[in-house]
Design a protein around this motif. Structure first.
Motif, PDB file in Angstrom:
ATOM      1  N   MET A 179      57.772 112.159 -10.339  1.00  0.00           N
ATOM      2  CA  MET A 179      58.266 112.596  -9.071  1.00  0.00           C
ATOM      3  C   MET A 179      59.543 113.404  -9.319  1.00  0.00           C
ATOM      4  N   HIS A 180      59.540 114.571  -8.805  1.00  0.00           N
ATOM      5  CA  HIS A 180      60.622 115.519  -9.010  1.00  0.00           C
ATOM      6  C   HIS A 180      61.266 115.860  -7.676  1.00  0.00           C
ATOM      7  N   LEU A 181      62.578 115.785  -7.594  1.00  0.00           N
ATOM      8  CA  LEU A 181      63.275 116.079  -6.354  1.00  0.00           C
ATOM      9  C   LEU A 181      63.917 117.456  -6.433  1.00  0.00           C
ATOM     10  N   ALA A 182      63.877 118.129  -5.348  1.00  0.00           N
ATOM     11  CA  ALA A 182      64.536 119.435  -5.274  1.00  0.00           C
ATOM     12  C   ALA A 182      66.010 119.208  -5.028  1.00  0.00           C
ATOM     13  N   ALA A 183      66.848 120.177  -5.371  1.00  0.00           N
ATOM     14  CA  ALA A 183      68.290 120.063  -5.259  1.00  0.00           C
ATOM     15  C   ALA A 183      68.742 119.938  -3.817  1.00  0.00           C
ATOM     16  N   HIS A 184      68.056 120.508  -2.877  1.00  0.00           N
ATOM     17  CA  HIS A 184      68.481 120.426  -1.482  1.00  0.00           C
ATOM     18  C   HIS A 184      68.090 119.063  -0.851  1.00  0.00           C
ATOM     19  N   GLU A 185      67.222 118.259  -1.488  1.00  0.00           N
ATOM     20  CA  GLU A 185      66.810 116.951  -0.974  1.00  0.00           C
ATOM     21  C   GLU A 185      67.781 115.838  -1.387  1.00  0.00           C
ATOM     22  N   ILE A 186      68.560 116.039  -2.433  1.00  0.00           N
ATOM     23  CA  ILE A 186      69.451 114.997  -2.957  1.00  0.00           C
ATOM     24  C   ILE A 186      70.541 114.650  -1.942  1.00  0.00           C
ATOM     25  N   PRO A 187      71.263 115.576  -1.289  1.00  0.00           N
ATOM     26  CA  PRO A 187      72.279 115.174  -0.311  1.00  0.00           C
ATOM     27  C   PRO A 187      71.656 114.416   0.867  1.00  0.00           C
ATOM     28  N   GLN A 188      70.479 114.849   1.292  1.00  0.00           N
ATOM     29  CA  GLN A 188      69.810 114.135   2.395  1.00  0.00           C
ATOM     30  C   GLN A 188      69.440 112.711   1.951  1.00  0.00           C
ATOM     31  N   LEU A 189      68.990 112.556   0.734  1.00  0.00           N
ATOM     32  CA  LEU A 189      68.643 111.249   0.193  1.00  0.00           C
ATOM     33  C   LEU A 189      69.885 110.365   0.082  1.00  0.00           C
ATOM     34  N   ILE A 190      71.011 110.931  -0.302  1.00  0.00           N
ATOM     35  CA  ILE A 190      72.267 110.176  -0.405  1.00  0.00           C
ATOM     36  C   ILE A 190      72.717 109.726   0.986  1.00  0.00           C
ATOM     37  N   SER A 191      72.609 110.593   1.995  1.00  0.00           N
ATOM     38  CA  SER A 191      73.019 110.190   3.352  1.00  0.00           C
ATOM     39  C   SER A 191      72.095 109.081   3.892  1.00  0.00           C
ATOM     40  N   GLU A 192      70.823 109.135   3.584  1.00  0.00           N
ATOM     41  CA  GLU A 192      69.905 108.063   4.002  1.00  0.00           C
ATOM     42  C   GLU A 192      70.245 106.757   3.286  1.00  0.00           C
ATOM     43  N   TYR A 193      70.617 106.888   2.006  1.00  0.00           N
ATOM     44  CA  TYR A 193      71.010 105.700   1.243  1.00  0.00           C
ATOM     45  C   TYR A 193      72.247 105.061   1.852  1.00  0.00           C
ATOM     46  N   HIS A 194      73.235 105.871   2.240  1.00  0.00           N
ATOM     47  CA  HIS A 194      74.456 105.350   2.882  1.00  0.00           C
ATOM     48  C   HIS A 194      74.130 104.702   4.227  1.00  0.00           C
ATOM     49  N   ALA A 195      73.255 105.279   5.014  1.00  0.00           N
ATOM     50  CA  ALA A 195      72.854 104.690   6.307  1.00  0.00           C
ATOM     51  C   ALA A 195      72.144 103.365   6.077  1.00  0.00           C
ATOM     52  N   LEU A 196      71.274 103.334   5.076  1.00  0.00           N
ATOM     53  CA  LEU A 196      70.559 102.105   4.736  1.00  0.00           C
ATOM     54  C   LEU A 196      71.539 101.021   4.306  1.00  0.00           C
ATOM     55  N   MET A 197      72.542 101.352   3.501  1.00  0.00           N
ATOM     56  CA  MET A 197      73.538 100.381   3.053  1.00  0.00           C
ATOM     57  C   MET A 197      74.391  99.883   4.228  1.00  0.00           C
ATOM     58  N   ARG A 198      74.727 100.754   5.204  1.00  0.00           N
ATOM     59  CA  ARG A 198      75.484 100.316   6.379  1.00  0.00           C
ATOM     60  C   ARG A 198      74.654  99.294   7.177  1.00  0.00           C
ATOM     61  N   HIS A 199      73.386  99.582   7.401  1.00  0.00           N
ATOM     62  CA  HIS A 199      72.514  98.650   8.126  1.00  0.00           C
ATOM     63  C   HIS A 199      72.353  97.338   7.344  1.00  0.00           C
ATOM     64  N   PHE A 200      72.227  97.438   6.033  1.00  0.00           N
ATOM     65  CA  PHE A 200      72.126  96.244   5.194  1.00  0.00           C
ATOM     66  C   PHE A 200      73.400  95.411   5.295  1.00  0.00           C
ATOM     67  N   GLY A 201      74.544  96.046   5.285  1.00  0.00           N
ATOM     68  CA  GLY A 201      75.833  95.351   5.421  1.00  0.00           C
ATOM     69  C   GLY A 201      75.951  94.654   6.768  1.00  0.00           C
ATOM     70  N   LYS A 202      75.530  95.345   7.847  1.00  0.00           N
ATOM     71  CA  LYS A 202      75.558  94.720   9.175  1.00  0.00           C
ATOM     72  C   LYS A 202      74.605  93.523   9.238  1.00  0.00           C
ATOM     73  N   ALA A 203      73.419  93.672   8.646  1.00  0.00           N
ATOM     74  CA  ALA A 203      72.450  92.561   8.633  1.00  0.00           C
ATOM     75  C   ALA A 203      73.010  91.386   7.838  1.00  0.00           C
ATOM     76  N   GLN A 204      73.644  91.684   6.713  1.00  0.00           N
ATOM     77  CA  GLN A 204      74.230  90.637   5.890  1.00  0.00           C
ATOM     78  C   GLN A 204      75.364  89.947   6.645  1.00  0.00           C
ATOM     79  N   THR A 205      76.182  90.691   7.375  1.00  0.00           N
ATOM     80  CA  THR A 205      77.272  90.112   8.162  1.00  0.00           C
ATOM     81  C   THR A 205      76.706  89.194   9.260  1.00  0.00           C
ATOM     82  N   ARG A 206      75.653  89.663   9.943  1.00  0.00           N
ATOM     83  CA  ARG A 206      75.011  88.827  10.969  1.00  0.00           C
ATOM     84  C   ARG A 206      74.445  87.546  10.356  1.00  0.00           C
ATOM     85  N   CYS A 207      73.784  87.667   9.209  1.00  0.00           N
ATOM     86  CA  CYS A 207      73.211  86.481   8.540  1.00  0.00           C
ATOM     87  C   CYS A 207      74.307  85.505   8.119  1.00  0.00           C
ATOM     88  N   ASP A 208      75.410  86.001   7.586  1.00  0.00           N
ATOM     89  CA  ASP A 208      76.527  85.134   7.203  1.00  0.00           C
ATOM     90  C   ASP A 208      77.086  84.397   8.420  1.00  0.00           C
TER      91      ASP A 208
END
Length: 182
Positions: A1-30
């Motif tokens: 699987m090969h990623l194009a250079a213009h897809e990497i920033p979009q992938l990083i922003s999705e990763y950050h959004a996913l981590m924010r939601h994961f952090g909120k879920a973890q806070t709720r679970c705690d």
């Protein structure tokens, strides 16, 4: 699987959004785990208090029951003494002999003798060692059927019946059969 250079920033922003939601879920679970732990501690404390309350209640009931049985025993002994005094007064022999006649049953007393002896009785005092096995059961059956109180005594001494200086063994030698509730 090969990623194009213009897809990497979009992938990083999705990763950050996913981590924010994961952090909120973890806070709720705690927070939920802490709330459940506090609720469990509260319920365990309440269970301990309720167990203590049950122990206090059962102890109080036991003491009250014991005091009530002591009061019933004293009442029954007083009734037996009064009944004995009535029998002594009513069945006195002539004054010159000084003898006293009390109705009693022999070990081979028949059912008719028992029924006739019990008709006028308010209280039945049964010396268990002096009755045959059949008479013992007839006495108990009659007391249950007629609602009369039956006192079973191993040794028929005036002290153990009336309560005046009873010997230590007479405490366990008396069995009270209460009249059935109507």
């Amino acid at each position: 699987m090969h990623l194009a250079a213009h897809e990497i920033p979009q992938l990083i922003s999705e990763y950050h959004a996913l981590m924010r939601h994961f952090g909120k879920a973890q806070t709720r679970c705690d927070a939920l785990v802490r709330a459940q732990a506090a609720e469990i501690a509260r319920l365990q404390g309440e269970a301990m208090r309720l167990r203590a309350a049950v122990i206090v209640r059962d102890t109080a009931l036991s003491w009250e029951r014991s005091q009530r049985m002591d009061a019933v025993r004293v009442l029954m002994q007083n009734m037996a003494l009064e009944r004995l005094q009535w029998q002594l007064r009513d069945h006195r022999a002539p004054a010159e002999t000084g003898a006293v006649a009390l109705p009693s049953l022999s070990a081979d007393a028949g059912a008719d003798d028992l029924e006739a002896s019990f008709e006028a009785a308010d209280l039945v005092i049964c010396q268990t060692g002096c009755l045959s096995h059949g008479a013992y059961w007839r006495v108990q059956d009659h007391c249950r059927r007629t609602g009369k109180t039956c006192v079973l005594v191993e040794q028929s001494t005036a002290a153990s019946i009336t309560g005046f200086a009873p010997p230590a063994q007479s405490e366990s030698a008396i069995e009270w059969l209460a009249a059935p509730a109507a």
